[in-house]
Design a protein around this motif. Structure first.
Motif, short mmCIF file in Angstrom:
data_model
loop_
_atom_site.label_atom_id
_atom_site.label_comp_id
_atom_site.label_asym_id
_atom_site.label_seq_id
_atom_site.Cartn_x
_atom_site.Cartn_y
_atom_site.Cartn_z
N ALA A 122 0.86 -1.19 0.00
CA ALA A 122 0.00 0.00 0.00
C ALA A 122 0.89 1.23 0.00
N VAL A 180 1.12 5.04 0.38
CA VAL A 180 0.34 6.19 0.86
C VAL A 180 0.58 7.40 -0.05
N ASP A 235 6.99 6.22 8.23
CA ASP A 235 7.37 5.90 6.85
C ASP A 235 8.83 6.25 6.55
N ASP A 241 12.34 7.00 12.08
CA ASP A 241 13.16 7.85 11.20
C ASP A 241 12.36 8.98 10.57
N GLY A 279 24.36 1.27 15.28
CA GLY A 279 23.24 0.36 14.97
C GLY A 279 22.07 0.53 15.92
N GLY A 297 19.32 2.82 15.27
CA GLY A 297 18.16 3.48 14.66
C GLY A 297 16.87 2.69 14.86
N ILE A 298 16.97 1.37 14.74
CA ILE A 298 15.76 0.56 14.88
C ILE A 298 15.28 0.60 16.34
#
Ligand SMILES: Cc1cc2nc3c(=O)[nH]c(=O)nc-3n(C[C@H](O)[C@H](O)[C@H](O)COP(=O)(O)OP(=O)(O)OC[C@H]3O[C@@H](n4cnc5c(N)ncnc54)[C@H](O)[C@@H]3O)c2cc1C
Length: 354
Positions: free
Chosen positions: A74, A76, A109, A237, A247, A249-250
């Motif tokens: 999908a 957006v 996103d 993000d 490492g 960011g997640i």
């Protein structure tokens, strides 16, 4: 967090690798940058598995909730806005135009967030020398029994190694424009460069056949000054683009989601989310994000940036060298990498039981 909601043990049943330590191999010596195995947690390691497998797992678990619905592929397109309030999005699914309306729209996103642009939210750039990371994979042999990842630094180049179950994920870090230069020079130069810096990979660099096996990502950071508008919350993000350094960011993106859950579950149940709730999510997460981005910037500028741009020998920033020598402090880097500046925890995990 997965443990809090009862998913950690099931996740461990899937094939994965464990990284118990992250080392910096530099011409000045080896730094044990992050020894995760010393952390006081049930899971003292970084679990490594393909992202697609992990997401399939999460979706399968989420389907157990009666109201869960997911639309894959999908794309957006637009925000639905009524009287200054965001009420949902329109999206393209295949060749169909669809929409979804909601009390709250969450924009997660990523670093090229379309939703933040559509919402008119402004990012402030976190200036650091621009870099590119060239991603590729090499076979992992049974005799490569290292349960560790490494950042290998020397000869004006930096190579990150992460061990997956049956392959090494390689991040070859270059100054901006370096990828095009390497492409012109040819794949042989890339192979030789990797083998020079990490000699035990020399027996397999020939597996890098052509540029189709290689992905490149450019690395730049920024942060929104305001993470919300009425009816819309931006997290991960999309709210604060993180550099790859450390490492983390997640983890930062997941911590945003945890705090959003803590703050928003009750207002969502009541069907009424106010700006003050969204402001509270930003307040809980903004300071931690700023501290991590500042640390990433120092490492990128003073450590990696100088090495790449001036081909100078890498110098571990002095404060970090001191921290790594002192027993009471040396676990600070792995702690921050694992848990962030302040550990985000679900305040009422029982609310999320399927
Ligand atoms: C080179 C590089 C290496 C990195 N290495 C690491 C690392 O080792 N460890 C680490 O923790 N972090 C690392 N990071 C940072 C990390 O990737 C991000 O911080 C993290 O992925 C942010 O998660 P997110 O969910 O906010 O966004 P993302 O993971 O980027 O997810 C955003 C999602 O939104 C989807 N999307 C985008 N636009 C639309 C649209 N219009 N409609 C529908 N869907 C859309 C995307 O397809 C994607 O699935 C690295 C970053 C870079 C650049």
């Amino acid at each position: 967090m997965l443990d809090q909601i009862g998913l950690a043990d099931r996740l461990h049943e899937l094939p994965h690798a464990k990284m118990r330590e992250m080392r910096f191999n530099t011409p000045a010596g080896v730094y044990r940058m992050a020894v995760f195995s010393r952390l006081p947690t049930r899971f003292p390691y970084v679990m490594i598995m393909p992202q697609s497998r992990f997401l399939e797992f999460l979706i399968a678990e989420a389907r157990k909730y009666p109201h869960f619905r997911i639309a894959m592929d999908a794309n957006v397109q637009q925000l639905i806005e009524q009287e200054g309030c965001i009420r949902g999005v329109t999206y393209r699914g295949g060749d169909r135009q669809c929409e979804v309306r909601a009390t709250l729209t969450m924009a997660a996103d990523g670093r090229f967030s379309r939703l933040r642009k559509l919402a008119g939210l402004e990012g402030v750039s976190q200036s650091a020398p621009p870099m590119e990371v060239i991603w590729l994979r090499l076979p992992r042999k049974p005799e490569d029994s290292h349960e560790e990842g490494s950042i290998n630094i020397g000869h004006g180049r930096v190579i990150a190694l992460l061990g997956r179950v049956d392959e090494w994920q390689i991040g070859y870090i270059v100054a901006k424009g370096g990828y095009q230069k390497l492409k012109r020079e040819g794949v042989g130069v890339l192979q030789k460069s990797i083998a020079d810096l990490v000699p035990w990979l020399a027996d397999r660099v020939a597996a890098i056949g052509d540029w189709h096996q290689i992905n490149v990502l450019s690395v730049e950071a920024d942060r929104l000054t305001r993470w919300y508008r009425t009816g819309l919350l931006v997290i991960g993000d999309a709210a604060h683009v993180m550099l790859p350094v450390g490492g983390v960011g997640i983890n930062c993106a997941v911590a945003d989601a945890i705090e959003a859950a803590n703050v928003l579950v009750q207002p969502l149940r009541a069907g009424r989310v106010e700006d003050q709730h969204l402001r509270e999510v930003q307040r809980r997460r903004e300071r931690c994000t700023q501290i991590i981005q500042r640390f990433q910037r120092v490492m990128q500028r003073r450590g990696l940036g100088e090495t790449l741009e001036a081909a100078r020998p890498f110098k571990m920033p002095l404060p970090l060298r001191i921290v790594l020598r002192i027993p009471g402090l040396r676990d600070l880097p792995p702690r921050v990498m694992a848990f962030g500046v302040r550990r985000a925890k679900l305040e009422r995990p029982e609310e999320f039981a399927a």
